[in-house]
Design a protein around this motif. Structure first.
Motif, short mmCIF file in Angstrom:
data_model
loop_
_atom_site.label_atom_id
_atom_site.label_comp_id
_atom_site.label_asym_id
_atom_site.label_seq_id
_atom_site.Cartn_x
_atom_site.Cartn_y
_atom_site.Cartn_z
N GLY A 61 34.45 78.99 -12.44
CA GLY A 61 34.63 79.52 -13.75
C GLY A 61 33.69 80.58 -13.78
O GLY A 61 33.63 81.03 -14.88
N GLY A 62 32.85 81.11 -12.96
CA GLY A 62 31.90 82.00 -13.19
C GLY A 62 31.63 82.98 -11.98
O GLY A 62 32.95 83.63 -11.64
N ALA A 63 30.83 82.97 -11.51
CA ALA A 63 30.50 84.04 -10.24
C ALA A 63 31.05 83.68 -8.89
O ALA A 63 31.08 84.62 -8.08
CB ALA A 63 28.95 84.31 -10.14
N HIS A 64 31.32 82.46 -8.67
CA HIS A 64 31.60 81.90 -7.23
C HIS A 64 33.15 81.58 -7.33
O HIS A 64 33.65 80.86 -8.18
CB HIS A 64 30.75 80.99 -6.96
CG HIS A 64 29.39 81.11 -6.80
ND1 HIS A 64 28.84 81.79 -5.81
CD2 HIS A 64 28.21 81.03 -7.76
CE1 HIS A 64 27.55 81.89 -5.83
NE2 HIS A 64 27.21 81.78 -7.21
N ALA A 65 33.76 82.25 -6.26
CA ALA A 65 35.05 81.79 -5.83
C ALA A 65 35.37 81.34 -4.43
O ALA A 65 34.20 81.58 -3.53
CB ALA A 65 35.85 83.07 -6.03
N PHE A 66 36.20 80.74 -3.87
CA PHE A 66 36.15 80.29 -2.69
C PHE A 66 37.66 80.17 -2.12
O PHE A 66 38.71 79.75 -2.88
CB PHE A 66 36.12 78.47 -2.73
CG PHE A 66 34.74 78.32 -3.59
CD1 PHE A 66 33.56 78.02 -2.92
CD2 PHE A 66 34.58 78.25 -4.91
CE1 PHE A 66 32.11 77.90 -3.73
CE2 PHE A 66 33.73 78.01 -5.49
CZ PHE A 66 32.38 77.85 -5.10
N VAL A 67 37.87 80.91 -0.94
CA VAL A 67 39.08 80.81 -0.17
C VAL A 67 39.46 79.60 0.32
O VAL A 67 38.52 79.07 1.07
CB VAL A 67 38.95 81.96 0.91
CG1 VAL A 67 40.31 82.16 1.78
CG2 VAL A 67 38.61 83.43 0.38
N LEU A 68 40.53 79.20 0.16
CA LEU A 68 41.19 78.00 0.65
C LEU A 68 42.66 77.93 1.29
O LEU A 68 43.51 78.90 0.66
CB LEU A 68 41.13 76.81 -0.40
CG LEU A 68 39.90 76.34 -0.99
CD1 LEU A 68 40.09 75.56 -2.12
CD2 LEU A 68 39.05 75.66 0.23
N ASP A 69 42.84 77.14 2.19
CA ASP A 69 44.37 77.22 2.65
C ASP A 69 45.06 78.37 3.28
O ASP A 69 46.16 78.50 3.12
CB ASP A 69 45.06 76.46 1.55
CG ASP A 69 44.72 75.17 1.39
OD1 ASP A 69 44.40 74.44 2.11
OD2 ASP A 69 44.67 74.82 0.09
N ALA A 93 40.03 87.96 -7.30
CA ALA A 93 38.75 87.34 -7.61
C ALA A 93 37.73 88.41 -8.30
O ALA A 93 37.09 88.15 -9.24
CB ALA A 93 38.07 86.64 -6.39
N ARG A 94 37.79 89.45 -7.70
CA ARG A 94 36.86 90.57 -8.02
C ARG A 94 37.31 90.95 -9.27
O ARG A 94 36.45 91.00 -10.47
CB ARG A 94 36.88 91.78 -7.28
CG ARG A 94 35.76 92.87 -7.70
CD ARG A 94 36.09 94.08 -7.27
NE ARG A 94 37.36 94.80 -7.57
CZ ARG A 94 37.53 95.31 -8.64
NH1 ARG A 94 36.72 95.55 -9.38
NH2 ARG A 94 38.78 95.89 -8.91
N LYS A 95 38.62 91.03 -9.80
CA LYS A 95 39.07 91.50 -11.06
C LYS A 95 38.91 90.44 -12.09
O LYS A 95 38.54 90.84 -13.27
CB LYS A 95 40.65 92.01 -10.96
CG LYS A 95 40.72 92.99 -10.34
CD LYS A 95 42.26 93.78 -10.42
CE LYS A 95 43.29 92.62 -9.72
NZ LYS A 95 44.81 93.48 -9.83
N ALA A 96 38.77 89.17 -11.75
CA ALA A 96 38.62 87.95 -12.75
C ALA A 96 37.19 88.05 -12.86
O ALA A 96 36.59 87.25 -13.97
CB ALA A 96 39.02 86.58 -11.85
N GLY A 97 36.35 88.84 -12.39
CA GLY A 97 34.77 88.79 -12.80
C GLY A 97 33.89 88.04 -11.77
O GLY A 97 32.71 87.94 -11.96
#
Length: 130
Positions: A61-69, A93-97
């Motif tokens: 919901g903030g700065a971190h995103a995770f690639v899965l599957d 993910a970049r566009k989402a902030g």
């Protein structure tokens, strides 16, 4: 090849792709429900309207995103589909902030994630819960 962000998910179709890509038994999972609830985004690769590749990105919901599957059907491997899926997901993910995109991978996928997709290796930890 057509890449579609947040495509309408068909649970049996995505489950079949996942089973083929990971050489497992077909076990239909509630993908659509999970993705709507937990994923920031997902991307499908379609050849003649057939799902042949998939990746999802979850986040904090903030700065971190995770690639899965990340999955590509074996009949469509080694054509750059996986790379394009991951790069498209990274852009979403970049566009989402998001500031950081994380991925865990097995050693045999090092060249794919590091060389092809541009991830850099980091130290990380893993705690088995079950």
């Amino acid at each position: 090849m057509r890449y579609v962000v947040r495509f309408p998910v068909d649970d049996p179709e995505l489950s079949a792709l996942h089973a083929a890509a990971f050489e497992g038994e077909l076990d239909v999972q509630p993908w659509a429900e999970r993705l709507e609830r937990w994923a920031l985004t997902w991307v499908g690769a379609f050849s003649n309207d057939q799902l042949v590749g998939f990746v999802q990105v979850c986040w904090d919901g903030g700065a971190h995103a995770f690639v899965l599957d990340t999955a590509v059907h074996p009949d469509h491997g080694r054509q750059g589909i996986g790379k394009q899926l991951v790069l498209t997901a990274a852009e979403e993910a970049r566009k989402a902030g998001c500031e950081w995109l994380h991925v865990d991978y097995e050693p045999h996928l090092k060249a794919f994630y590091e060389d092809a997709c541009g991830f850099r290796p980091t130290d990380a930890g893993l705690l088995k819960l079950r």
